[in-house]
Design an enzyme around this catalytic site. Structure first.
Site, PDB file in Angstrom:
ATOM      1  N   HIS A 140       0.828  -1.205   0.000  1.00  0.00           N
ATOM      2  CA  HIS A 140       0.000   0.000   0.000  1.00  0.00           C
ATOM      3  C   HIS A 140       0.865   1.260   0.000  1.00  0.00           C
ATOM      4  CE1 HIS A 140      -3.604  -2.373   0.793  1.00  0.00           C
ATOM      5  NE2 HIS A 140      -4.316  -1.260   0.681  1.00  0.00           N
ATOM      6  N   LYS A 149      -9.969  -7.541   8.471  1.00  0.00           N
ATOM      7  CA  LYS A 149     -10.614  -7.782   9.761  1.00  0.00           C
ATOM      8  C   LYS A 149     -10.315  -6.594  10.660  1.00  0.00           C
ATOM      9  CE  LYS A 149      -6.845 -10.389  11.873  1.00  0.00           C
ATOM     10  NZ  LYS A 149      -6.420 -11.634  12.489  1.00  0.00           N
TER      11      LYS A 149
END
Length: 185
Positions: free
Chosen positions: A37, A102
């Site tokens: 990222h 999550k």
């Protein structure tokens, strides 16, 4: 009843999904964790092309284990999503419509989701071996030097997720908790 979701996921389709919806994703998704990222956001800042098309894309926050012979991928359980919070708003602005992970997301991510029409899906942690059975093909497409954290293109079939945060900012972690607490009264 589960909703069938086709990936890539258009903004129009993403906006139809609501917090709490159980979904089965089929199509092409990508993997990326925090190191990947960071590199993607650096490319955006430099005005350079990305190694994947994030428009209408779904990124799964996962660092899978190596595949055993005859398998497309090893265990592929979700990574804690807040580690991508510094980068997700940039990729959402570039066209990303879905994220799978999550845990909670920060307010900047939720604001970007509401502004651009993206959703956050939850996958069940601890079920990586079972989730990997829904991954039919996996290939590294960028940042091979990151090992398990390299960006992979996955072909998935009926990959089970739940919409945790929808494009309106409704958050299952908040609404579910309130419903539970109210049921105790």
């Amino acid at each position: 009843m589960s909703i069938s979701v086709k990936a890539p996921l258009s903004r129009e389709e993403a906006k139809k999904l609501k917090a709490g919806d159980s979904c089965l994703i089929s199509g092409v998704i990508y993997t990326a964790r925090d190191a990947a990222h960071k590199r993607l956001c650096e490319l955006v800042e430099q005005g350079k092309p990305l190694p994947l098309d994030v428009k209408d894309g779904i990124i799964y926050f996962v660092g899978p284990t190596p595949a055993k012979p005859g398998q497309a991928i090893g265990s592929a359980g979700p990574t804690t999503s807040y580690r991508m919070d510094a980068y997700s708003p940039t990729l959402i602005a570039e066209g990303l419509t879905g994220m799978i992970g999550k845990g909670k997301r920060g307010p900047e991510v939720v604001d970007a989701m509401k502004k651009h029409g993206a959703v956050y899906f939850g996958a069940i942690g601890g079920c990586g071996a079972l989730l990997s059975k829904c991954i039919k093909k996996a290939e590294v497409i960028a940042y091979d030097d990151l090992g398990a954290e390299a960006i992979r293109r996955l072909e998935v079939e009926d990959f089970p997720v739940i919409v945790i945060i929808d494009s309106e900012g409704n958050n299952l972690y908040e609404t579910g908790r309130k419903a539970y607490l109210n049921s105790e009264k």
